[in-house]
Design an enzyme around this catalytic site. Structure first.
Site, PDB file in Angstrom:
ATOM      1  N   TYR A 144      38.551  50.743  41.938  1.00 18.43           N
ATOM      2  CA  TYR A 144      38.240  49.375  42.375  1.00 18.43           C
ATOM      3  C   TYR A 144      39.071  49.017  43.611  1.00 18.43           C
ATOM      4  O   TYR A 144      38.528  48.624  44.644  1.00 18.43           O
ATOM      5  CB  TYR A 144      38.539  48.419  41.229  1.00 18.43           C
ATOM      6  CG  TYR A 144      38.188  46.975  41.495  1.00 18.43           C
ATOM      7  CD1 TYR A 144      36.860  46.554  41.544  1.00 18.43           C
ATOM      8  CD2 TYR A 144      39.188  46.013  41.675  1.00 18.43           C
ATOM      9  CE1 TYR A 144      36.540  45.222  41.771  1.00 18.43           C
ATOM     10  CE2 TYR A 144      38.872  44.675  41.900  1.00 18.43           C
ATOM     11  CZ  TYR A 144      37.548  44.292  41.946  1.00 18.43           C
ATOM     12  OH  TYR A 144      37.232  42.969  42.170  1.00 18.43           O
ATOM     13  N   ASP A 145      40.402  49.179  43.504  1.00 21.37           N
ATOM     14  CA  ASP A 145      41.303  48.721  44.573  1.00 21.37           C
ATOM     15  C   ASP A 145      41.017  49.466  45.876  1.00 21.37           C
ATOM     16  O   ASP A 145      40.891  48.862  46.941  1.00 21.37           O
ATOM     17  CB  ASP A 145      42.772  48.962  44.187  1.00 21.37           C
ATOM     18  CG  ASP A 145      43.165  48.292  42.878  1.00 21.37           C
ATOM     19  OD1 ASP A 145      42.290  47.705  42.216  1.00 21.37           O
ATOM     20  OD2 ASP A 145      44.352  48.369  42.511  1.00 21.37           O
ATOM     21  N   GLY A 147      38.343  51.301  46.562  1.00 25.71           N
ATOM     22  CA  GLY A 147      36.955  51.082  46.983  1.00 25.71           C
ATOM     23  C   GLY A 147      36.847  49.813  47.818  1.00 25.71           C
ATOM     24  O   GLY A 147      36.212  49.786  48.871  1.00 25.71           O
ATOM     25  N   PHE A 190      41.320  34.924  25.977  1.00 27.43           N
ATOM     26  CA  PHE A 190      42.025  33.893  25.210  1.00 27.43           C
ATOM     27  C   PHE A 190      41.027  32.902  24.599  1.00 27.43           C
ATOM     28  O   PHE A 190      41.132  32.544  23.429  1.00 27.43           O
ATOM     29  CB  PHE A 190      43.003  33.118  26.113  1.00 27.43           C
ATOM     30  CG  PHE A 190      44.297  33.837  26.408  1.00 27.43           C
ATOM     31  CD1 PHE A 190      44.606  35.052  25.815  1.00 27.43           C
ATOM     32  CD2 PHE A 190      45.223  33.282  27.290  1.00 27.43           C
ATOM     33  CE1 PHE A 190      45.803  35.707  26.092  1.00 27.43           C
ATOM     34  CE2 PHE A 190      46.417  33.932  27.572  1.00 27.43           C
ATOM     35  CZ  PHE A 190      46.705  35.142  26.978  1.00 27.43           C
ATOM     36  N   TYR A 203      49.616  40.712  26.745  1.00 26.92           N
ATOM     37  CA  TYR A 203      50.130  42.013  27.171  1.00 26.92           C
ATOM     38  C   TYR A 203      51.493  41.806  27.809  1.00 26.92           C
ATOM     39  O   TYR A 203      51.680  40.896  28.616  1.00 26.92           O
ATOM     40  CB  TYR A 203      49.148  42.687  28.135  1.00 26.92           C
ATOM     41  CG  TYR A 203      47.846  43.016  27.431  1.00 26.92           C
ATOM     42  CD1 TYR A 203      47.744  44.140  26.610  1.00 26.92           C
ATOM     43  CD2 TYR A 203      46.747  42.169  27.520  1.00 26.92           C
ATOM     44  CE1 TYR A 203      46.567  44.423  25.920  1.00 26.92           C
ATOM     45  CE2 TYR A 203      45.570  42.437  26.843  1.00 26.92           C
ATOM     46  CZ  TYR A 203      45.483  43.569  26.042  1.00 26.92           C
ATOM     47  OH  TYR A 203      44.327  43.842  25.351  1.00 26.92           O
ATOM     48  N   ASP A 205      55.451  40.618  27.773  1.00 30.02           N
ATOM     49  CA  ASP A 205      56.113  39.510  27.064  1.00 30.02           C
ATOM     50  C   ASP A 205      55.485  38.153  27.407  1.00 30.02           C
ATOM     51  O   ASP A 205      55.951  37.105  26.950  1.00 30.02           O
ATOM     52  CB  ASP A 205      57.627  39.506  27.371  1.00 30.02           C
ATOM     53  CG  ASP A 205      57.906  39.288  28.851  1.00 30.02           C
ATOM     54  OD1 ASP A 205      56.950  39.037  29.618  1.00 30.02           O
ATOM     55  OD2 ASP A 205      59.087  39.374  29.246  1.00 30.02           O
ATOM     56  N   GLY A 206      54.445  38.184  28.246  1.00 27.68           N
ATOM     57  CA  GLY A 206      53.742  36.933  28.562  1.00 27.68           C
ATOM     58  C   GLY A 206      54.378  36.154  29.700  1.00 27.68           C
ATOM     59  O   GLY A 206      53.913  35.076  30.061  1.00 27.68           O
ATOM     60  N   PRO A 273      49.949  44.224  37.809  1.00 25.85           N
ATOM     61  CA  PRO A 273      50.951  43.531  38.621  1.00 25.85           C
ATOM     62  C   PRO A 273      51.691  42.439  37.841  1.00 25.85           C
ATOM     63  O   PRO A 273      51.104  41.794  36.979  1.00 25.85           O
ATOM     64  CB  PRO A 273      50.134  42.909  39.759  1.00 25.85           C
ATOM     65  CG  PRO A 273      48.718  43.265  39.530  1.00 25.85           C
ATOM     66  CD  PRO A 273      48.578  43.963  38.231  1.00 25.85           C
TER      67      PRO A 273
HETATM   68  N1  LIG Z   1      35.904  36.818  39.516  1.00 30.24           N
HETATM   69  C1  LIG Z   1      37.026  37.128  40.109  1.00 30.24           C
HETATM   70  O1  LIG Z   1      38.089  36.672  39.676  1.00 30.24           O
HETATM   71  C2  LIG Z   1      37.038  38.021  41.314  1.00 30.24           C
HETATM   72  C3  LIG Z   1      38.287  38.290  41.918  1.00 30.24           C
HETATM   73  C4  LIG Z   1      38.298  39.123  43.032  1.00 30.24           C
HETATM   74  C5  LIG Z   1      37.131  39.632  43.563  1.00 30.24           C
HETATM   75  N2  LIG Z   1      35.954  39.348  42.961  1.00 30.24           N
HETATM   76  C6  LIG Z   1      34.755  39.954  43.542  1.00 30.24           C
HETATM   77  O2  LIG Z   1      33.679  39.053  43.543  1.00 30.24           O
HETATM   78  C7  LIG Z   1      32.464  39.750  43.272  1.00 30.24           C
HETATM   79  C8  LIG Z   1      31.748  39.104  42.099  1.00 30.24           C
HETATM   80  O3  LIG Z   1      32.594  39.184  40.960  1.00 30.24           O
HETATM   81  P1  LIG Z   1      32.216  38.511  39.559  1.00 30.24           P
HETATM   82  O4  LIG Z   1      33.460  38.034  38.953  1.00 30.24           O
HETATM   83  O5  LIG Z   1      31.086  37.588  39.740  1.00 30.24           O
HETATM   84  O6  LIG Z   1      31.790  39.808  38.735  1.00 30.24           O
HETATM   85  P2  LIG Z   1      30.443  40.114  37.935  1.00 30.24           P
HETATM   86  O7  LIG Z   1      30.630  41.436  37.292  1.00 30.24           O
HETATM   87  O8  LIG Z   1      30.058  38.958  37.086  1.00 30.24           O
HETATM   88  O9  LIG Z   1      29.381  40.216  39.093  1.00 30.24           O
HETATM   89  C9  LIG Z   1      29.104  41.394  39.800  1.00 30.24           C
HETATM   90  C10 LIG Z   1      27.617  41.556  39.860  1.00 30.24           C
HETATM   91  O10 LIG Z   1      27.303  42.738  40.620  1.00 30.24           O
HETATM   92  C11 LIG Z   1      26.289  43.463  39.924  1.00 30.24           C
HETATM   93  N3  LIG Z   1      26.407  44.870  40.337  1.00 30.24           N
HETATM   94  C12 LIG Z   1      27.382  45.749  40.039  1.00 30.24           C
HETATM   95  N4  LIG Z   1      27.145  46.930  40.626  1.00 30.24           N
HETATM   96  C13 LIG Z   1      25.989  46.776  41.333  1.00 30.24           C
HETATM   97  C14 LIG Z   1      25.231  47.647  42.141  1.00 30.24           C
HETATM   98  N5  LIG Z   1      25.605  48.913  42.356  1.00 30.24           N
HETATM   99  N6  LIG Z   1      24.085  47.185  42.692  1.00 30.24           N
HETATM  100  C15 LIG Z   1      23.676  45.899  42.465  1.00 30.24           C
HETATM  101  N7  LIG Z   1      24.369  45.034  41.705  1.00 30.24           N
HETATM  102  C16 LIG Z   1      25.517  45.467  41.144  1.00 30.24           C
HETATM  103  C17 LIG Z   1      26.566  43.213  38.464  1.00 30.24           C
HETATM  104  O11 LIG Z   1      25.464  43.458  37.639  1.00 30.24           O
HETATM  105  C18 LIG Z   1      26.988  41.742  38.481  1.00 30.24           C
HETATM  106  O12 LIG Z   1      25.881  40.891  38.363  1.00 30.24           O
HETATM  107  C19 LIG Z   1      32.827  41.216  43.039  1.00 30.24           C
HETATM  108  O13 LIG Z   1      32.615  41.936  44.222  1.00 30.24           O
HETATM  109  C20 LIG Z   1      34.298  41.153  42.722  1.00 30.24           C
HETATM  110  O14 LIG Z   1      34.957  42.332  43.096  1.00 30.24           O
HETATM  111  C21 LIG Z   1      35.877  38.560  41.838  1.00 30.24           C
END
Ligand SMILES: NC(=O)c1ccc[n+]([C@@H]2O[C@H](COP(=O)([O-])OP(=O)(O)OC[C@H]3O[C@@H](n4cnc5c(N)ncnc54)[C@H](O)[C@@H]3O)[C@@H](O)[C@H]2O)c1
Length: 313
Positions: A144-145, A147, A190, A203, A205-206, A273
């Site tokens: 993820y990071d 990517g 939660f 996860y 000590d909170g 982190p």
């Molecule tokens: N929610 C957060 O706190 C947060 C924090 C940092 C970054 N983000 C980023 O924001 C974006 C949305 O996050 P979210 O919280 O709504 O997550 P989420 O998992 O609810 O939404 C991601 C969506 O992408 C779709 N998806 C995944 N792989 C796919 C693919 N290969 N092709 C088409 N669709 C695909 C999933 O089905 C899902 O609907 C993400 O890119 C995430 O990395 C979110």
């Protein structure tokens, strides 16, 4: 009125973004492979003028006519992105290449939903955008990071090499209705545990802290960034700078749910982190944006949502 593509539009953030875009009169093409997203998140939009839903995996090219692209597709929580780590990296990297290719073909503006995870386990606190991060390239979070880091690189290279109109935001922990109940994120964990009368799992000590941004605030920032002046590419941190420890969060959730659940402690997962807090000076300056929703108010909405989901499926 703009023709807007939202990848990941049936997910948590994407579905709220689609709501706002439709409400302001844009035409929206919501693209999702439904890996973590769900049709029910956008079911209320299906049939509305200007809204289209397409099942598609962004690791494959997409040929559509749009003017703006919000690239949100990517599983965002560790349980989901670690389920198929190779696909996670493909979604970030091949997905970015495909969406940037589309933006280049239509000469459209494209926004990347990057993440605070690009900072890894940071040595400085809070993290400003100029901090380059401290990321493990070979750990279980790296799919993820790294990517997302590679996707940022691609966005800035398309901007330099092809003069593409790009925008990059780094999103910090965001919560609210339509979060996946089994995503393992601390807020949903939660609340679901408290509603089921189960013990709340902490996860470590909170004492580790996180900052939590309510979804409405975050979506407002995404819209402002997309509408920001040409040439301003970011990256821009988006999140709520107010920090809470996991223990404080647990206490608030128990109080709002009215639960007598106990706290149970488990070891910290690897590469987790200790602190995560955005420096949002740039967003304040360039987007005139800051979060407005207090944690307690956002939690009330989120508890109400999960109460409904657990009762009605
Ligand atoms: N929610 C957060 O706190 C947060 C924090 C940092 C970054 N983000 C980023 O924001 C974006 C949305 O996050 P979210 O919280 O709504 O997550 P989420 O998992 O609810 O939404 C991601 C969506 O992408 C779709 N998806 C995944 N792989 C796919 C693919 N290969 N092709 C088409 N669709 C695909 C999933 O089905 C899902 O609907 C993400 O890119 C995430 O990395 C979110």
């Amino acid at each position: 009125m703009n023709k807007v593509l939202v990848t990941g539009g049936a997910g948590f953030l994407g579905s709220h973004l689609c709501d706002r875009l439709i409400a302001r009169g844009d035409e929206v093409l919501c693209v999702d492979n439904f890996f973590t997203g769900a049709k029910r998140n956008v079911a209320h939009l299906v049939g509305r003028p200007g809204f289209d839903l397409l099942r598609h995996d962004i690791t494959f090219p997409l040929y559509v006519e749009v003017e703006r692209i919000f690239n949100l597709a990517c599983p965002a929580s560790p349980v989901h992105y670690q389920f198929d780590p190779v696909q996670t990296t493909k979604t970030s990297v091949h997905g970015a290449i495909n969406m940037l290719g589309l933006a280049k073909r239509v000469r459209g503006r494209i926004l990347q939903a990057s993440t605070s995870e690009v900072y890894g386990d940071p040595e400085i606190h809070p993290q400003p955008e100029r901090y380059w991060g401290r990321v493990n390239p070979v750990g279980i979070r790296s799919c993820y990071d790294e990517g997302k880091r590679c996707a940022e690189t691609l966005f800035f290279d398309y901007q330099r090499q092809h003069h593409l109109d790009v925008k990059v935001v780094r999103i910090f922990n965001t919560y609210g209705p339509r979060m996946h109940p089994a995503d393992g994120r601390v807020v949903s964990n939660f609340i679901v545990q408290a509603l089921r009368g189960e013990n709340l799992t902490i996860y470590g000590d909170g004492s580790q802290t996180r900052s939590f941004c309510y979804v409405d605030d975050l979506v407002e920032a995404l819209l402002r960034m997309m509408d920001s002046e040409a040439g301003f590419c970011g990256p821009v941190n988006l999140g709520n700078p107010v920090e809470f420890s996991m223990l404080e969060l647990a206490e608030q959730v128990l109080r709002l749910v009215g639960s007598a659940s106990q706290l149970v402690f488990q070891p910290l997962p690897s590469d987790d982190p200790r602190h995560r807090q955005p420096d949002i000076a740039l967003a304040r300056d360039k987007l005139s944006w800051e979060p407005l929703v207090a944690l307690e108010d956002g939690l009330k909405e989120t508890v109400a949502y999960f109460r409904h989901v657990l009762a009605h499926g």
